[in-house]
Design an enzyme around this catalytic site. Sequence first.
Site, mmCIF file in Angstrom:
data_model
loop_
_atom_site.group_PDB
_atom_site.id
_atom_site.type_symbol
_atom_site.label_atom_id
_atom_site.label_comp_id
_atom_site.label_asym_id
_atom_site.label_seq_id
_atom_site.Cartn_x
_atom_site.Cartn_y
_atom_site.Cartn_z
ATOM 1 N N CYS A 2 1.265 -1.152 0.068
ATOM 2 C CA CYS A 2 -0.485 -0.346 -0.343
ATOM 3 C C CYS A 2 0.985 1.597 -0.172
ATOM 4 C CB CYS A 2 -0.658 0.271 1.308
ATOM 5 S SG CYS A 2 -2.212 -1.672 1.221
ATOM 6 N N ARG A 27 3.617 -0.367 -4.687
ATOM 7 C CA ARG A 27 3.338 -0.852 -3.507
ATOM 8 C C ARG A 27 2.189 -1.810 -3.282
ATOM 9 N NH1 ARG A 27 6.979 1.229 -0.105
ATOM 10 N NH2 ARG A 27 5.297 1.124 1.783
ATOM 11 N N TRP A 76 -2.939 -2.621 -1.563
ATOM 12 C CA TRP A 76 -2.351 -3.935 -2.117
ATOM 13 C C TRP A 76 -4.049 -4.798 -0.757
ATOM 14 C CZ3 TRP A 76 -0.535 -8.158 0.764
ATOM 15 C CH2 TRP A 76 -0.316 -9.205 0.380
ATOM 16 N N ASN A 102 -1.375 2.075 5.932
ATOM 17 C CA ASN A 102 -1.072 1.029 5.235
ATOM 18 C C ASN A 102 -0.512 0.203 6.428
ATOM 19 O OD1 ASN A 102 1.154 -0.514 4.222
ATOM 20 N ND2 ASN A 102 2.806 1.198 4.613
ATOM 21 N N GLY A 103 -0.472 -1.039 6.397
ATOM 22 C CA GLY A 103 -0.527 -1.830 7.833
ATOM 23 C C GLY A 103 -1.478 -2.980 8.503
ATOM 24 N N GLU A 506 15.145 -19.141 -7.783
ATOM 25 C CA GLU A 506 15.611 -17.844 -8.460
ATOM 26 C C GLU A 506 14.222 -17.977 -9.868
ATOM 27 O OE1 GLU A 506 15.103 -15.253 -7.169
ATOM 28 O OE2 GLU A 506 15.190 -14.065 -9.010
ATOM 29 N N LYS A 510 10.625 -16.180 -11.216
ATOM 30 C CA LYS A 510 10.847 -14.919 -11.813
ATOM 31 C C LYS A 510 9.228 -15.765 -12.174
ATOM 32 C CE LYS A 510 11.569 -12.337 -9.920
ATOM 33 N NZ LYS A 510 12.870 -11.962 -8.839
ATOM 34 N N GLU A 513 5.838 -15.731 -10.631
ATOM 35 C CA GLU A 513 5.377 -14.140 -10.438
ATOM 36 C C GLU A 513 4.878 -13.694 -11.667
ATOM 37 O OE1 GLU A 513 8.222 -12.150 -7.191
ATOM 38 O OE2 GLU A 513 8.997 -12.318 -8.861
ATOM 39 N N HIS A 529 13.438 -38.464 -5.536
ATOM 40 C CA HIS A 529 12.937 -38.621 -4.628
ATOM 41 C C HIS A 529 11.358 -38.576 -4.621
ATOM 42 C CE1 HIS A 529 16.730 -39.597 -2.376
ATOM 43 N NE2 HIS A 529 17.625 -38.727 -3.292
ATOM 44 N N LYS A 626 5.718 -4.199 -3.931
ATOM 45 C CA LYS A 626 7.180 -4.466 -4.711
ATOM 46 C C LYS A 626 7.579 -4.020 -2.735
ATOM 47 C CE LYS A 626 11.146 -3.563 -6.264
ATOM 48 N NZ LYS A 626 11.468 -4.775 -6.890
HETATM 49 C C1 F6R Z 1 10.566 -11.350 -6.088
HETATM 50 C C2 F6R Z 1 10.590 -10.632 -5.267
HETATM 51 C C3 F6R Z 1 9.557 -10.952 -4.130
HETATM 52 C C4 F6R Z 1 10.722 -10.057 -2.956
HETATM 53 C C5 F6R Z 1 10.679 -10.202 -1.256
HETATM 54 C C6 F6R Z 1 11.480 -9.463 -0.125
HETATM 55 O O1 F6R Z 1 10.708 -10.939 -7.695
HETATM 56 O O2 F6R Z 1 10.123 -9.325 -5.874
HETATM 57 O O3 F6R Z 1 10.063 -12.377 -3.395
HETATM 58 O O4 F6R Z 1 12.240 -10.617 -3.251
HETATM 59 O O5 F6R Z 1 9.140 -9.264 -1.169
HETATM 60 O O6 F6R Z 1 11.300 -8.130 -0.659
HETATM 61 P P1 F6R Z 1 12.548 -7.561 0.699
HETATM 62 O O7 F6R Z 1 14.008 -7.830 -0.465
HETATM 63 O O8 F6R Z 1 11.931 -6.095 -0.028
HETATM 64 O O9 F6R Z 1 12.811 -7.715 1.268
#
Ligand code: F6R
Length: 631
Positions: A2, A27, A76, A102-103, A506, A510, A513, A529, A626
């Site tokens: 948010c 956000r 969000w 926000n929270g 990773e 990606k 996501e 396994h 983000k």
């Molecule tokens: C993946 C992604 C999330 C963040 C996670 C932690 O692309 O962006 O998995 O890596 O929410 O975020 P930070 O690094 O800001 O603590």
Amino acid sequence: MCGIVAVTGYRKALSLLLDGLEKLEYRGYDSAGIAIVNSENKELVCNKSEGKLINLINKVGQKEILGTVGIGHTRWATHGKPEVKNAHPHLDSSGKVAVVQNGIIENFLELRNKLEEEGIIFKSDTDTEVIPHLINKELNNLKKLNLEDSGSTLLIAVRNVLSDLEGAYALAVLWSDAPDSLVIARRQAPLIIGLGEGEFICASDTPAIVDFTQTILPMEDEEIALLTPLGIELYDSNNERQYRNPISLKCSEQVVDKKNFRHYMHKEIYEQPELTQKWIKNYLIKNSESGLIKVNYSFDTNFLENIERIQILACGTSRHASMVGSYLLEQFAGIPTDVFYASEFRYSPPPILPNTLTIGVTQSGETADTLAALSMEISRREDLKDELCKPNLIAITNRPDSSIGRQISNVIDISAGIEIGVAATKTFFGQLLSFYGLAITFAQIKRSKTDDEINQLISNLENLPPLLKELVDQHNEISEKLAHDFSDIKDVIFLGRGINYPIALEGALKLKEISYIHAAGYPAGEMKHGPIALLEKKVPVISIATPGKVFEKVISNAQEAKARDSYLIGIAPKCDGTEIFDYLMPLPLSDEWLSPLLAVIPLQLLSYHIAAHRGLDVDQPRNLAKSVTVE
Ligand code: F6R
């Protein structure tokens, strides 16, 4: 999660709020809304829309909303579906008090039940809506005292309500009876005040402020402030007035520019070679007398000499970077290292051991799980009052000005520049580089490797930028073509081993996501396994196979997948063994230590092109945000 923007001053609030919200949309983008005090009739004007900010802009952008004081929010969703009724701002029953938050207010149900018993009718399913109702109740009580100044009255009312709230929040409050005033407050969620001349902007993050002013005052935990065009009154939780000097924003790092790319994520992948070049320049410094290259930190590293073990706390992509880091710290620098999901660590930490370094890794510096886990670790160690168990801390972040930067003084700044794509790419890369730096530092301290071995790694890193540049160009083309083959694919398996197992994780993250294709990463040796049962023709297997300790093993594991009819894609150099792959995404032959930095590039680009080919919203994938500022 948010984004909040709030302004008071002399300029029209509407455009300032919309501009600010646009910069904070990363956000959250489930809904957006604004409330402004109409300067003519002193009434609150509130507008909200479901979905992205553009819907709100289309609704209010052409309207003439007069007023210089307002609040805005991009959401969000946590409590309540992403519908208009749950969009912020939330109003009290009189329509005079508006709140953006926000929270999460953890005791909202209890508060809501009480208010409902008193006859208050709620319009949303959110936790936030209790706040305007509670503030209105307080204001009614305070009216009996006939306080002269309406701004101060609002401040007192909000402060009284905050003492009843449990959980974390950043919030901004408007009251139409105090038409020039804004009250803002924070507890464990970011809030920054931008100081203009005769005007103030307050926001969850600096990009919303940078076009307005370069002078900021980040709020501390539990602080509350009254803002009017005449100034700021800032108080701590003991109601003591606070006086602090503002600080300057490093604006170059906040500039949001897509250049000629269709998506920010694509641009950010392309920025990785330059980021590496910058990292080499800033961090690998040759001592002019000894000729030795050392990693250059902004803090005193003497305390690292006594470190015997490391624990790393992180989430998501940052956790994957930490896993590569853990491999380097153990296998290159010889220090036992564990990586924890920050969200798990907080509630089931390992027993306290002496001489431990705790590293918090977060690109945003605002991830609530990571911050809370770090706070818990710091306080349980401080409570012990044992010198050997004292907290030794380092933060790795792209935002040294964020909450983690205020929590921990030893910060490794990855300096990747602002990352707008919600899926992390260049900040992951920057985190990896930071771990290479730490592994070199510890190897030098612990003498776990010979000088020649350490210098070899340093020189390989120094030679990386042109290699990366070539790799990005080459794989951009390859991935764009390959993306067509993924049109009907529903599941993808990623395999890696050793230093590249986290890269498989990773790669899978990606893809999930941004393309919404189900993907899972496994250590290649684990397939047999269980997960091997998933394999069939329509489940491609992407296997990272780089020459080194486990190369032959990875190739054998790939054989096992091929025997189950899977389409095999190799992220591997063209060499003996890799002919087994149905399709090769070629890597240059390199030292195994360096391989994660190379292998991740094709995986990022492949995910990007698959999502772009499907016409998806690459930079703002559904349900994500983000900055994850709720636990
Ligand atoms: C993946 C992604 C999330 C963040 C996670 C932690 O692309 O962006 O998995 O890596 O929410 O975020 P930070 O690094 O800001 O603590």
